[in-house]
Design a protein around this motif. Structure first.
Motif, PDB file in Angstrom:
ATOM      1  N   SER A  89      -7.553  -9.427  -6.658  1.00 25.03           N
ATOM      2  CA  SER A  89      -8.175 -10.422  -5.771  1.00 25.03           C
ATOM      3  C   SER A  89      -7.577 -11.815  -5.964  1.00 25.03           C
ATOM      4  O   SER A  89      -7.506 -12.584  -5.019  1.00 25.03           O
ATOM      5  CB  SER A  89      -9.694 -10.439  -5.968  1.00 25.03           C
ATOM      6  N   ILE A  90      -7.144 -12.156  -7.176  1.00 23.10           N
ATOM      7  CA  ILE A  90      -6.603 -13.520  -7.358  1.00 23.10           C
ATOM      8  C   ILE A  90      -5.080 -13.596  -7.184  1.00 23.10           C
ATOM      9  O   ILE A  90      -4.533 -14.682  -7.082  1.00 23.10           O
ATOM     10  CB  ILE A  90      -7.024 -14.147  -8.724  1.00 23.10           C
ATOM     11  N   THR A  91      -4.427 -12.444  -7.142  1.00 21.61           N
ATOM     12  CA  THR A  91      -2.960 -12.475  -6.991  1.00 21.61           C
ATOM     13  C   THR A  91      -2.515 -11.946  -5.629  1.00 21.61           C
ATOM     14  O   THR A  91      -1.350 -12.079  -5.263  1.00 21.61           O
ATOM     15  CB  THR A  91      -2.275 -11.608  -8.080  1.00 21.61           C
ATOM     16  N   GLY A  92      -3.446 -11.306  -4.913  1.00 23.16           N
ATOM     17  CA  GLY A  92      -3.086 -10.712  -3.621  1.00 23.16           C
ATOM     18  C   GLY A  92      -2.298  -9.409  -3.772  1.00 23.16           C
ATOM     19  O   GLY A  92      -1.744  -8.896  -2.806  1.00 23.16           O
ATOM     20  N   ARG A  93      -2.229  -8.866  -4.973  1.00 22.89           N
ATOM     21  CA  ARG A  93      -1.525  -7.598  -5.180  1.00 22.89           C
ATOM     22  C   ARG A  93      -2.427  -6.431  -4.769  1.00 22.89           C
ATOM     23  O   ARG A  93      -3.644  -6.616  -4.596  1.00 22.89           O
ATOM     24  CB  ARG A  93      -1.160  -7.408  -6.661  1.00 22.89           C
ATOM     25  N   SER A 134       4.473 -11.473 -13.609  1.00 21.23           N
ATOM     26  CA  SER A 134       5.843 -11.431 -14.142  1.00 21.23           C
ATOM     27  C   SER A 134       6.676 -10.376 -13.395  1.00 21.23           C
ATOM     28  O   SER A 134       7.892 -10.326 -13.534  1.00 21.23           O
ATOM     29  CB  SER A 134       5.818 -11.146 -15.651  1.00 21.23           C
ATOM     30  N   PHE A 135       6.004  -9.542 -12.596  1.00 24.41           N
ATOM     31  CA  PHE A 135       6.723  -8.539 -11.793  1.00 24.41           C
ATOM     32  C   PHE A 135       6.991  -9.105 -10.397  1.00 24.41           C
ATOM     33  O   PHE A 135       6.136  -9.819  -9.854  1.00 24.41           O
ATOM     34  CB  PHE A 135       5.879  -7.263 -11.643  1.00 24.41           C
ATOM     35  N   PRO A 136       8.147  -8.772  -9.809  1.00 21.79           N
ATOM     36  CA  PRO A 136       8.404  -9.217  -8.422  1.00 21.79           C
ATOM     37  C   PRO A 136       7.277  -8.741  -7.496  1.00 21.79           C
ATOM     38  O   PRO A 136       6.693  -7.675  -7.737  1.00 21.79           O
ATOM     39  CB  PRO A 136       9.725  -8.525  -8.058  1.00 21.79           C
ATOM     40  N   LYS A 137       7.010  -9.533  -6.460  1.00 21.47           N
ATOM     41  CA  LYS A 137       5.878  -9.251  -5.550  1.00 21.47           C
ATOM     42  C   LYS A 137       5.945  -7.859  -4.931  1.00 21.47           C
ATOM     43  O   LYS A 137       4.921  -7.242  -4.646  1.00 21.47           O
ATOM     44  CB  LYS A 137       5.841 -10.296  -4.431  1.00 21.47           C
ATOM     45  N   ASP A 138       7.175  -7.356  -4.704  1.00 18.53           N
ATOM     46  CA  ASP A 138       7.299  -6.053  -4.046  1.00 18.53           C
ATOM     47  C   ASP A 138       7.310  -4.876  -5.036  1.00 18.53           C
ATOM     48  O   ASP A 138       7.454  -3.729  -4.626  1.00 18.53           O
ATOM     49  CB  ASP A 138       8.539  -6.020  -3.141  1.00 18.53           C
ATOM     50  N   GLN A 139       7.165  -5.178  -6.316  1.00 14.15           N
ATOM     51  CA  GLN A 139       7.120  -4.085  -7.302  1.00 14.15           C
ATOM     52  C   GLN A 139       5.765  -3.398  -7.242  1.00 14.15           C
ATOM     53  O   GLN A 139       4.716  -4.046  -7.388  1.00 14.15           O
ATOM     54  CB  GLN A 139       7.365  -4.640  -8.719  1.00 14.15           C
ATOM     55  N   LYS A 140       5.760  -2.116  -7.029  1.00 12.44           N
ATOM     56  CA  LYS A 140       4.499  -1.373  -7.004  1.00 12.44           C
ATOM     57  C   LYS A 140       3.980  -1.206  -8.435  1.00 12.44           C
ATOM     58  O   LYS A 140       4.769  -0.919  -9.341  1.00 12.44           O
ATOM     59  CB  LYS A 140       4.692  -0.017  -6.343  1.00 12.44           C
ATOM     60  N   LEU A 141       2.671  -1.353  -8.577  1.00 10.96           N
ATOM     61  CA  LEU A 141       2.104  -1.366  -9.935  1.00 10.96           C
ATOM     62  C   LEU A 141       0.881  -0.457 -10.069  1.00 10.96           C
ATOM     63  O   LEU A 141       0.068  -0.356  -9.151  1.00 10.96           O
ATOM     64  CB  LEU A 141       1.664  -2.799 -10.299  1.00 10.96           C
ATOM     65  N   ILE A 142       0.776   0.142 -11.263  1.00  9.49           N
ATOM     66  CA  ILE A 142      -0.460   0.841 -11.663  1.00  9.49           C
ATOM     67  C   ILE A 142      -1.106  -0.050 -12.710  1.00  9.49           C
ATOM     68  O   ILE A 142      -0.417  -0.581 -13.591  1.00  9.49           O
ATOM     69  CB  ILE A 142      -0.144   2.213 -12.311  1.00  9.49           C
ATOM     70  N   PHE A 143      -2.435  -0.206 -12.629  1.00  2.55           N
ATOM     71  CA  PHE A 143      -3.161  -0.950 -13.659  1.00  2.55           C
ATOM     72  C   PHE A 143      -4.215  -0.020 -14.251  1.00  2.55           C
ATOM     73  O   PHE A 143      -5.032   0.553 -13.541  1.00  2.55           O
ATOM     74  CB  PHE A 143      -3.831  -2.195 -13.057  1.00  2.55           C
ATOM     75  N   ALA A 144      -4.191   0.104 -15.592  1.00  2.00           N
ATOM     76  CA  ALA A 144      -5.143   1.010 -16.271  1.00  2.00           C
ATOM     77  C   ALA A 144      -5.555   0.402 -17.604  1.00  2.00           C
ATOM     78  O   ALA A 144      -4.823  -0.407 -18.159  1.00  2.00           O
ATOM     79  CB  ALA A 144      -4.463   2.363 -16.515  1.00  2.00           C
ATOM     80  N   PRO A 145      -6.699   0.778 -18.191  1.00  2.00           N
ATOM     81  CA  PRO A 145      -7.695   1.666 -17.597  1.00  2.00           C
ATOM     82  C   PRO A 145      -8.874   0.936 -16.928  1.00  2.00           C
ATOM     83  O   PRO A 145      -9.742   1.605 -16.404  1.00  2.00           O
ATOM     84  CB  PRO A 145      -8.198   2.454 -18.817  1.00  2.00           C
ATOM     85  N   ASP A 146      -8.917  -0.410 -16.921  1.00  2.00           N
ATOM     86  CA  ASP A 146     -10.135  -1.072 -16.416  1.00  2.00           C
ATOM     87  C   ASP A 146     -10.037  -1.420 -14.931  1.00  2.00           C
ATOM     88  O   ASP A 146      -9.327  -2.352 -14.551  1.00  2.00           O
ATOM     89  CB  ASP A 146     -10.414  -2.335 -17.238  1.00  2.00           C
TER      90      ASP A 146
END
Ligand code: 13P
Ligand code: SF4
Length: 330
Positions: A179-183, A158-170
């Motif tokens: 791996s499945i989104t290429g992010r 749901s975020f634009p491809k160029d939006q930098k993201l943090i994913f936590a905690p897992d």
């Protein structure tokens, strides 16, 4: 029971310890109290079978959050772990939310203390934060959006491809979604103690012994385990998969409680728990989920304790990212 004694017990043990008359039929008593108090019982797929069977709704984290948001009952009895009950309180704060044992935590939620996470987040000022629901309310207050294993891909996308993201905690779920989104999301280094203990070697051996079986896994498992899986998904997704599949046998890499629903839904199929590294422990059991019991559920309904309480400020701030997730997952 005196309030003072009760408070002390809740602090020390996490639940009210009371001798229950052995003649009582607990399921009848629970159903009676539930009606009397206009309560709804929400159980996660990982609790013991009898606690799933007594629930008004049993499901995965997303389904449970949706059920908590939509209930008309005055009280929510959450038979699961603390972060799930907290989420229910945040999205439906006028309800009383009770949990049979306050000590039912989660290794993932514990892996991300709020102060440490705040320091981590400060290093990435231009990143948005996606928080897996298995996290404390404090962590959610620092997040842009929450996700569960059922909607993680959808939320990330749901975020634009160029939006930098943090994913936590897992980190394992985060790695899988990368791996499945290429992010290239920045990952917090947390993991679940149940899903991290599977042995690739033993799973391969078991697959060789049962060539007719399909191997399925929860995305909290590590990458080498996920690479072997025919299907990867949330507990609900795994359950739907075995129901639809023409196969008769499955090796299942997730907490053992889900086997109760799988066996109920498909009594003619065989479900084998995936083996862990240590064959001497019941490591497929989440020790936090297994703190719930019929006895504690009865006492919890009787005294309406332990109750989940959060400050108005935390509720207000943590509600925004949860609400965003619920909007996207309608
Ligand atoms: P689900 O949302 O897939 O049920 O997973 C919850 C959980 O705690 C996994 O360990
Ligand atoms: Fe937390 Fe793992 Fe238990 Fe799920 S199985 S509640 S992630 S410790």
């Amino acid at each position: 029971m005196e309030q003072l004694v009760m408070n002390q017990m809740l602090e020390e043990k996490g639940f009210i310890d009371e001798t229950i008359d052995p003649k009582l039929k607990l399921t009848d008593e629970i159903n009676r109290l539930k009606k009397e108090k206009n309560a709804v019982i929400l159980s996660h797929f990982y609790v013991d079978g009898e606690l799933q069977d007594i629930a008004d709704y049993v499901g995965d984290s997303l389904g449970l959050a949706q059920a908590a948001a939509n209930t008309d009952a005055e009280m929510i009895v959450f038979v699961g772990v603390h972060f799930m009950a907290e989420t229910a309180k945040i999205i439906n704060p006028t309800k009383k939310v009770i949990l049979p044992d306050l000590k039912a935590s989660c290794s993932l939620a514990e892996s991300a203390p709020a102060d440490k996470f705040a320091e981590f987040k400060a290093k990435y000022p231009d990143h948005k934060v996606i928080t897996y629901v298995n996290a404390t309310a404090a962590l959610k207050t620092m997040s842009d959006i929450v996700c569960t294993s059922a909607n993680a891909r959808q939320i990330v996308e749901s975020f634009p491809k160029d939006q930098k993201l943090i994913f936590a905690p897992d980190k394992n779920l985060g790695n899988y979604i990368n791996s499945i989104t290429g992010r290239e999301m920045v990952l917090w280094d947390g993991a679940c103690m149940v899903h991290e203990q599977y042995s690739v070697e033993k799973i391969i051996k078991l697959m060789e012994e049962h060539p007719d079986a399909e191997f399925i896994a929860h995305p909290e498992c590590e990458k080498p385990v996920l690479l072997l899986a025919k299907h990867i998904g949330s507990t609900t997704s795994l359950l739907k998969f075995v129901q639809k599949s023409e196969k008769k046998k499955f090796i299942v890499a997730t907490e053992s409680g889900i086997l109760h629903q799988m066996t109920k839904a498909c009594p003619d199929k065989i479900f084998i728990p995936a083996p862990g590294n240590d064959s001497t422990c019941a490591c497929n059991d989440c020790s936090y989920m297994k703190l719930n019991s019929l006895q504690k559920l009865y006492i919890c309904l009787k005294y309406e304790q332990p109750e989940i309480t959060l400050s108005a400020d935390v509720i207000e701030k943590a509600r925004i990212p949860i609400q965003r997730m619920l909007e996207i997952s309608k």
